[in-house]
Design an enzyme around this catalytic site. Structure first.
Site, PDB file in Angstrom:
ATOM      1  CG  HIS A  82       4.986  -9.768  38.431  1.00 33.15           C
ATOM      2  ND1 HIS A  82       4.627  -9.009  39.270  1.00 33.15           N
ATOM      3  CD2 HIS A  82       4.036 -10.834  38.543  1.00 33.15           C
ATOM      4  CE1 HIS A  82       3.676  -9.093  39.976  1.00 33.15           C
ATOM      5  NE2 HIS A  82       3.348 -10.456  39.694  1.00 33.15           N
ATOM      6  CG  ASP A 161      -5.128  -5.003  39.880  1.00 31.69           C
ATOM      7  OD1 ASP A 161      -5.786  -5.923  39.752  1.00 31.69           O
ATOM      8  OD2 ASP A 161      -4.210  -4.803  40.554  1.00 31.69           O
ATOM      9  NE  ARG A 168      -9.180 -11.264  41.512  1.00 28.66           N
ATOM     10  CZ  ARG A 168      -7.804 -11.243  41.375  1.00 28.66           C
ATOM     11  NH1 ARG A 168      -7.198 -10.258  41.036  1.00 28.66           N
ATOM     12  NH2 ARG A 168      -7.178 -12.513  41.590  1.00 28.66           N
ATOM     13  CB  SER A 183      -5.021  -8.721  38.780  1.00 25.99           C
ATOM     14  OG  SER A 183      -4.359  -8.017  39.804  1.00 25.99           O
ATOM     15  CE  LYS A 187      -0.982  -5.494  39.629  1.00 29.39           C
ATOM     16  NZ  LYS A 187      -1.739  -5.924  40.925  1.00 29.39           N
TER      17      LYS A 187
HETATM   18  N1  URA Z   1      -0.924 -10.419  42.225  1.00 27.80           N
HETATM   19  C1  URA Z   1      -1.689  -9.622  41.712  1.00 27.80           C
HETATM   20  O1  URA Z   1      -1.216  -8.352  41.358  1.00 27.80           O
HETATM   21  N2  URA Z   1      -2.866  -9.776  41.244  1.00 27.80           N
HETATM   22  C2  URA Z   1      -3.486 -11.139  41.720  1.00 27.80           C
HETATM   23  O2  URA Z   1      -4.694 -11.256  41.272  1.00 27.80           O
HETATM   24  C3  URA Z   1      -2.569 -11.886  42.216  1.00 27.80           C
HETATM   25  C4  URA Z   1      -1.304 -11.843  42.574  1.00 27.80           C
END
Ligand code: URA
Length: 423
Positions: A82, A161, A168, A183, A187
């Site tokens: 990621h 999320d 947010r 967050s 995932k």
């Molecule tokens: N990417 C995400 O998936 N969540 C965040 O809070 C910031 C970047």
């Protein structure tokens, strides 16, 4: 439980109990706690932070709002990567087939771009016919038969999320290390890979502009991954200048194919190999050298099969822009500044990215530069080419580039890999 008690506790600097955290995440996801109360709690977390224990429970509660995938039936190790997002960051495109070519399956659930950083799915959608939506059965089949899938996440992947991130976004609570870390990691952990490599970008074109804050985000995410039983390593990497020679959609696909064909810009190749080595090591295959699979064409073979499996034609011509505009080098000397944020904003304004989730992106839009930092340029030589389908977008893109190019300036550049965090 009472939402007001929970948010007052955090507002006053107290610690939330695991029961409070589990309850509020579940109740917000099912709609019984409204946005107003969750907004207040997010703002309290923004200012008060969370302890390591609170954050681990918070992240697990986000994972439990959906399904954690089980990939054990694949019968081979799995690893994912990621990136926190950068300009010209197309690394996932060559990386996923490369790692798969080395015998480790890559289940990559990706997102779309928002703001000045591009999204992997937006880039791949520049390939004629390619589809981001892959159903569960086809997903597992592709992982088994091809070894790599890059596709859109379904609604069952950490649904908490989706709601929290949208909230947010409109309450000024995005830039919080515990909220970003939970967050991303909710995932990624739910995706079910055995090993995870995080590319935490740092510099003007990154989410975190400051190296120390990037390190802290990296440490926080590595801690969450390890606590959830996923072998996790983070590389903190430079985003003070963009990666490679292009930012946008079709242009980044073209550059990724060059890398898979054994060429491409040196920084893209170096970072792809560094991340591939970490993914292979995390999956227990440090005996394999990914440079071999890149050199002998095995990674390209997997790329072609991966694109074809999702309806794409790897041989089709990529979309070309209707308009181009050339920006020339302002002086002769060494290119010492090519600001990542400015190039990202230029690509975005040309149509490569979106301002709102609902917006469409243009496959042909983007920016291509002919020299990278550290290279010699001559005054007047074509340096940056702007690609767009809409000529009205060009003046605002040029505006974004003001001050972004430096020749023989005192700028100090970060090393490509700034730090490595993890066991
Ligand atoms: N990417 C995400 O998936 N969540 C965040 O809070 C910031 C970047």
């Amino acid at each position: 439980m009472d939402a007001i008690d929970v948010l007052r506790t955090k507002r006053d600097g107290g610690r939330l109990t695991p029961e409070q955290i589990r309850w509020i995440i579940a109740a917000y996801t099912d709609g019984s706690v409204p946005d107003e109360q969750m907004s207040a709690l997010l703002m309290a977390v923004f200012f008060r932070g969370m302890s390591g224990d609170e954050l681990a429970v918070w992240t697990q509660a986000m994972i439990d709002s959906g399904e954690r995938k089980d990939l054990s039936s694949l019968g081979r190790p799995t690893a994912d990567k990621h990136s926190t997002g950068g300009v010209g960051d197309k690394i996932t495109l060559p990386l996923a087939p490369l790692v798969a070519a080395c015998g480790v399956a890559v289940p990559q659930l990706s997102g779309r771009g928002l703001g000045h950083t591009g999204g992997t799915l937006d880039k791949l959608e520049a390939i004629p016919g390619w589809r981001a939506d892959v159903h569960e059965e086809a997903y597992l089949r592709q992982l088994r038969e091809v070894g790599a899938v890059i596709c859109a996440a379904g609604n069952d992947l950490a649904p908490a999320d989706k709601k929290l991130y949208a909230l947010r976004d409109v309450t000024g609570t995005v830039e919080s290390i515990p909220l970003i870390a939970s967050s991303i990691m909710s995932k990624k952990i739910a995706e079910g890979a055995d090993a995870l490599v995080l590319d935490v970008k740092t510099g003007s074109g990154a989410f975190m502009k400051d190296v120390e804050a990037s390190r802290e985000l990296a440490r926080t995410m590595v801690g969450l991954g390890e606590a959830a039983g996923v072998r996790t390593v983070a590389l903190v990497t430079a985003m003070d200048r963009p990666l490679g020679r292009s930012a946008g959609n079709a242009v980044e696909v073209a550059e990724s194919v060059e890398v898979l064909a054994g060429g491409g810009p040196a920084d893209v190749v170096e970072l792809t190999l560094a991340l591939a080595r970490e993914m292979l090591a995390g999956a227990g295959r440090s005996d394999v050298d990914p440079a071999d699979a890149l050199a002998d064409g095995r990674a390209m073979d997997v790329w072609r099969r991966m694109i074809t499996a999702q309806g794409g034609d790897p041989d089709a011509a990529l979309p070309r822009p209707r308009e181009t505009h050339v920006v020339t080098a302002p002086a002769s000397g060494t290119l010492t500044r090519l600001d990542a944020f400015a190039l990202g904003v230029a690509a975005w304004r040309l149509g490569a990215g979106r301002a709102r989730k609902e917006d469409a992106v243009s496959a042909a839009a983007g920016v291509v530069w002919t020299a990278g930092v550290g290279e010699r340029v001559t005054a007047g030589q074509p340096l940056i080419e702007l690609h767009t389908d809409d000529p009205d977008r060009i003046p605002r893109a040029i505006e974004a580039l003001e001050g972004s190019i430096g020749v023989d300036t005192e700028d100090e550049l970060l090393p490509l890999v700034v730090d490595r965090i993890g066991a």
